[in-house]
Design a protein around this motif. Structure first.
Motif, PDB file in Angstrom:
ATOM      1  N   LYS A  71       0.823  -1.209   0.000  1.00  0.00           N
ATOM      2  CA  LYS A  71       0.000   0.000   0.000  1.00  0.00           C
ATOM      3  C   LYS A  71       0.856   1.258   0.000  1.00  0.00           C
ATOM      4  N   ILE A  72       2.179   1.099   0.050  1.00  0.00           N
ATOM      5  CA  ILE A  72       3.069   2.247   0.146  1.00  0.00           C
ATOM      6  C   ILE A  72       4.117   2.163  -0.958  1.00  0.00           C
ATOM      7  N   GLY A  73       4.440   3.328  -1.537  1.00  0.00           N
ATOM      8  CA  GLY A  73       5.395   3.377  -2.643  1.00  0.00           C
ATOM      9  C   GLY A  73       6.781   3.782  -2.200  1.00  0.00           C
ATOM     10  N   THR A  74       7.586   4.216  -3.153  1.00  0.00           N
ATOM     11  CA  THR A  74       8.969   4.597  -2.870  1.00  0.00           C
ATOM     12  C   THR A  74       9.044   5.845  -2.009  1.00  0.00           C
ATOM     13  N   PHE A  75      10.154   5.970  -1.318  1.00  0.00           N
ATOM     14  CA  PHE A  75      10.379   7.063  -0.378  1.00  0.00           C
ATOM     15  C   PHE A  75      11.363   8.065  -0.974  1.00  0.00           C
ATOM     16  N   ASN A  76      11.078   9.337  -0.787  1.00  0.00           N
ATOM     17  CA  ASN A  76      11.963  10.415  -1.205  1.00  0.00           C
ATOM     18  C   ASN A  76      12.241  11.276   0.020  1.00  0.00           C
TER      19      ASN A  76
END
Length: 113
Positions: free
Chosen positions: A24-29
């Motif tokens: 449910k969570i994508g890549t982190f920036n």
């Protein structure tokens, strides 16, 4: 007193978010990070293929906002101080706040409800 730097805190937060939200969570920036004169950073990620969320850590205080153009919409969470936080509860409350703002049909279609 804060003894951890942003790198260590970022890893711990990221690990907790990934463990709770999985797909449910994508890549982190990560941006705005520093340990001098005090520890702070921001981490942006996509949730549910629907919202961009920013996690903010500043001198021990933490919270999340939904990205809404130039401004953010603050998300309520009872876990305000990182060194006292129950990250499981933090993630559960973040999940509730985000899911309240997503249509049930979208969540059901993706198998998230």
């Amino acid at each position: 007193m804060q003894t951890k730097g942003y790198g260590e805190i970022k890893k711990e937060v990221k690990k907790a978010l990934k463990a709770h939200f999985d797909d449910k969570i994508g890549t982190f920036n990560v941006f705005g990070q520093t340990d001098t004169p005090y520890t702070m950073f921001n981490m942006q990620f996509e949730m549910y293929n629907y919202f961009n969320v920013i996690f903010n850590y500043d001198r021990g205080r933490m919270g999340c906002v939904l990205v809404n153009g130039e401004y953010g919409i603050g998300l309520y969470n009872s876990q305000k101080w990182y060194d006292q936080a129950d990250m499981n509860l933090f993630c559960k409350e973040l999940q509730e706040q985000v899911e309240l703002r997503i249509p049930d049909k979208f969540l059901e279609y993706n198998g998230w409800k």
